[in-house]
Design an enzyme around this catalytic site. Structure first.
Site, PDB file in Angstrom:
ATOM      1  N   GLY A 196      48.107  13.122  20.159  1.00 47.95           N
ATOM      2  CA  GLY A 196      48.228  12.967  21.606  1.00 47.95           C
ATOM      3  C   GLY A 196      47.875  11.539  21.981  1.00 47.95           C
ATOM      4  O   GLY A 196      47.280  10.805  21.181  1.00 47.95           O
ATOM      5  N   GLY A 232      45.670   6.932  16.067  1.00 43.47           N
ATOM      6  CA  GLY A 232      44.897   7.664  15.068  1.00 43.47           C
ATOM      7  C   GLY A 232      43.396   7.549  15.140  1.00 43.47           C
ATOM      8  O   GLY A 232      42.734   7.579  14.098  1.00 43.47           O
ATOM      9  N   THR A 273      48.911   3.214  20.232  1.00 44.04           N
ATOM     10  CA  THR A 273      49.459   4.532  19.910  1.00 44.04           C
ATOM     11  C   THR A 273      50.849   4.439  19.264  1.00 44.04           C
ATOM     12  O   THR A 273      51.658   3.589  19.636  1.00 44.04           O
ATOM     13  CB  THR A 273      49.547   5.426  21.179  1.00 44.04           C
ATOM     14  OG1 THR A 273      50.334   6.565  20.879  1.00 44.04           O
ATOM     15  CG2 THR A 273      50.205   4.701  22.340  1.00 44.04           C
ATOM     16  N   SER A 274      51.103   5.346  18.336  1.00 39.64           N
ATOM     17  CA  SER A 274      52.399   5.354  17.642  1.00 39.64           C
ATOM     18  C   SER A 274      53.535   5.773  18.581  1.00 39.64           C
ATOM     19  O   SER A 274      54.705   5.583  18.270  1.00 39.64           O
ATOM     20  CB  SER A 274      52.340   6.295  16.434  1.00 39.64           C
ATOM     21  OG  SER A 274      51.917   7.573  16.846  1.00 39.64           O
ATOM     22  N   GLU A 275      53.183   6.336  19.749  1.00 43.08           N
ATOM     23  CA  GLU A 275      54.215   6.722  20.737  1.00 43.08           C
ATOM     24  C   GLU A 275      54.378   5.659  21.824  1.00 43.08           C
ATOM     25  O   GLU A 275      54.807   5.962  22.943  1.00 43.08           O
ATOM     26  CB  GLU A 275      53.890   8.076  21.368  1.00 43.08           C
ATOM     27  CG  GLU A 275      53.935   9.260  20.426  1.00 43.08           C
ATOM     28  CD  GLU A 275      55.329   9.554  19.884  1.00 43.08           C
ATOM     29  OE1 GLU A 275      56.265   8.805  20.223  1.00 43.08           O
ATOM     30  OE2 GLU A 275      55.458  10.506  19.109  1.00 43.08           O
ATOM     31  N   HIS A 282      57.431  19.461  18.881  1.00 42.74           N
ATOM     32  CA  HIS A 282      56.439  18.389  18.912  1.00 42.74           C
ATOM     33  C   HIS A 282      55.289  18.683  19.873  1.00 42.74           C
ATOM     34  O   HIS A 282      54.157  18.899  19.435  1.00 42.74           O
ATOM     35  CB  HIS A 282      57.178  17.086  19.261  1.00 42.74           C
ATOM     36  CG  HIS A 282      56.328  15.873  19.229  1.00 42.74           C
ATOM     37  ND1 HIS A 282      56.824  14.606  19.125  1.00 42.74           N
ATOM     38  CD2 HIS A 282      54.977  15.716  19.319  1.00 42.74           C
ATOM     39  CE1 HIS A 282      55.854  13.723  19.109  1.00 42.74           C
ATOM     40  NE2 HIS A 282      54.721  14.379  19.245  1.00 42.74           N
TER      41      HIS A 282
HETATM   42 ZN    ZN Z   1      52.837  13.620  19.560  1.00 44.41          ZN
END
Ligand code: ZN
Length: 217
Positions: free
Chosen positions: A27, A48, A76-78, A160
């Site tokens: 998240g 992470g 964030t990876s998003e 997801h």
């Molecule tokens: Zn996610």
């Protein structure tokens, strides 16, 4: 700079974690930053990191290209999804992406959450669509999320999780809570065997009332 916004994200991340809307390091949370020079930046959670341990100095400020302007962590990876939403939807200043259980169950089943109850319809602005599947962190996921969020404050991401948006951090939080609550109601109602939907006409009246007359304005 932006200490108040950093505090809002740290406090909200902990709240989401304590309320089990997010688990582990999955998240992410972000805010749009309006700079005095008219520039627009984005404050995002790091990639992470445990939410219990995340502090203001762990947050990352990026520009519209996703380049780091302030902070020593990886964002964030998003990140692409957050930036794409801010660039596509004007009146949104906060975004929360969760992997909450019932919302993800509906996302796995590919089931749109229909207009069933007052609070969800009023705050989300209609049914809760499922964005087409794309890999986490991809440009496609960002595009599909924006598509599913059209005229809505929340959407499901296929296989997801969920995404809630709003003008304020509290609005984005309410979106995530209502997505999870509505998903749970849908699953329970399906077990009971029958779902009575709200009419489109009544739903529109409720949305109009909520947007213009509800609360202490
Ligand atoms: Zn996610």
């Amino acid at each position: 700079m932006f200490e108040e916004e950093k505090k809002q994200i740290v406090d909200m991340s902990l709240r989401l974690y304590n309320e089990q809307l997010i688990v582990g390091t999955w998240g992410n949370v972000s805010m749009r930053l309006h700079c005095e020079n008219g520039e627009e930046l984005y404050l995002v959670t790091p990639s992470g990191m445990e939410y219990e341990k995340t502090k203001s100095e762990d947050l990352v400020i990026v520009n519209g290209e996703g380049n780091i302007v302030e902070g020593h962590r990886n964002p964030t990876s998003e990140l692409k999804m957050h930036i794409k939403i801010y660039k596509s939807i004007n009146n949104v200043d906060a975004i929360i992406h969760t992997h909450s259980t019932c919302a993800t169950a509906c996302a796995v089943a590919g089931v749109t959450i229909p207009m069933m109850v007052e609070d969800m319809v009023q705050h989300i602005g209609g049914d809760i669509r499922v964005a087409k599947y794309a890999l986490p962190g991809s440009d496609e996921l960002a595009d599909y999320a924006v598509e599913a969020l059209k005229d809505r404050n929340g959407a499901l991401l296929k296989n997801h999780g969920a995404i809630g948006i709003g003008k304020t951090m509290l609005d984005a939080y309410k979106s995530c809570v209502l997505i999870e609550k509505s998903a749970k109601i849908l699953i329970c109602a399906k077990i009971l065997g029958h779902i009575n939907l709200l009419s489109t006409e009544d739903a529109q009246k409720m949305i109009e009332y909520y947007n213009n007359r509800y609360g202490q304005k």
